[in-house]
Write an enzyme that holds these catalytic residues in place. Structure first.
Site, mmCIF file in Angstrom:
data_model
loop_
_atom_site.group_PDB
_atom_site.id
_atom_site.type_symbol
_atom_site.label_atom_id
_atom_site.label_comp_id
_atom_site.label_asym_id
_atom_site.label_seq_id
_atom_site.Cartn_x
_atom_site.Cartn_y
_atom_site.Cartn_z
ATOM 1 N N HIS A 31 0.852 -1.193 0.000
ATOM 2 C CA HIS A 31 0.000 0.000 0.000
ATOM 3 C C HIS A 31 0.888 1.244 0.000
ATOM 4 O O HIS A 31 2.072 1.181 0.350
ATOM 5 C CB HIS A 31 -0.908 -0.001 1.240
ATOM 6 C CG HIS A 31 -2.005 -1.017 1.176
ATOM 7 N ND1 HIS A 31 -3.042 -1.061 2.082
ATOM 8 C CD2 HIS A 31 -2.228 -2.047 0.310
ATOM 9 C CE1 HIS A 31 -3.858 -2.051 1.776
ATOM 10 N NE2 HIS A 31 -3.388 -2.675 0.715
ATOM 11 N N GLU A 43 1.068 3.803 1.980
ATOM 12 C CA GLU A 43 1.651 4.140 3.286
ATOM 13 C C GLU A 43 2.842 3.229 3.593
ATOM 14 O O GLU A 43 3.884 3.690 4.073
ATOM 15 C CB GLU A 43 0.608 3.997 4.404
ATOM 16 C CG GLU A 43 -0.589 4.925 4.260
ATOM 17 C CD GLU A 43 -1.739 4.306 3.484
ATOM 18 O OE1 GLU A 43 -1.488 3.515 2.545
ATOM 19 O OE2 GLU A 43 -2.898 4.629 3.789
ATOM 20 N N CYS A 61 -2.159 -0.467 7.396
ATOM 21 C CA CYS A 61 -1.332 0.736 7.352
ATOM 22 C C CYS A 61 -1.415 1.500 8.676
ATOM 23 O O CYS A 61 -0.408 2.058 9.129
ATOM 24 C CB CYS A 61 -1.745 1.606 6.180
ATOM 25 S SG CYS A 61 -1.396 0.819 4.591
HETATM 26 ZN ZN LIG Z 1 -3.343 0.239 3.653
#
Ligand SMILES: [Zn+2]
Length: 159
Positions: free
Chosen positions: A59, A61, A92
């Protein structure tokens, strides 16, 4: 620097959103971007790389955290501010806790994104409220004592 002006916050969020567009444009993954800021300077940037890296955990982040930690050669990003184009998912959010960031700014809320994409992440968040053995993917402990010993030995060696 103590805090940041609204203008800086808008600047950093615009960059996070720009990176979310970049993720799609270059074919790396879903439209999510993130920048990590310390003392009013960007120390790490990231965007979703799930598709290009065949990594469902990549992801925006997580990508930004990896880049910032590698650049700073540290496991802690205490005192940083995280700017995300979307409110962080559970994975995250946990990573942000682990690094010790001070504050998160997000653009679109995850509930809006879940409603657009119909992603199963919302289901995961509900499921994790259940005891480990009653989850959709049940978890069961095996050889707890043996593994605990390794952790204790490592911890004692650190002191
Ligand atoms: Zn995430």
């Amino acid at each position: 620097m103590e805090g940041q002006g609204e203008e800086s916050k808008i600047h950093f969020m615009k960059r996070a959103i720009e990176l979310s567009r970049h993720a799609v444009k270059v074919g790396d993954g879903a439209p999510f971007g993130c920048v990590i800021v310390k003392d009013n300077q960007i120390i790490g940037e990231g965007w979703n790389h799930t598709k290009s890296q065949y990594d469902p955990t990549a992801h925006g982040e997580i990508d930004a955290i990896r880049n910032a930690c590698r650049a700073m050669k540290t496991l802690s990003l205490e005192g940083t501010e995280i700017y995300c184009s979307c409110e962080p998912c559970l994975m995250c959010a946990a990573a942000i806790h682990i690094i010790g960031a001070s504050k998160v700014y997000y653009a679109v809320s995850k509930s809006v994104v879940y409603s657009i994409l119909g992603q199963p992440l919302k289901t995961i968040e509900e499921d994790l409220k259940n005891p480990t053995d009653q989850r959709k993917i049940p978890a069961q402990s095996l050889l707890s004592g043996e593994a605990q010993k390794v952790v204790e030995e490592w911890h004692q060696g650190k002191q």
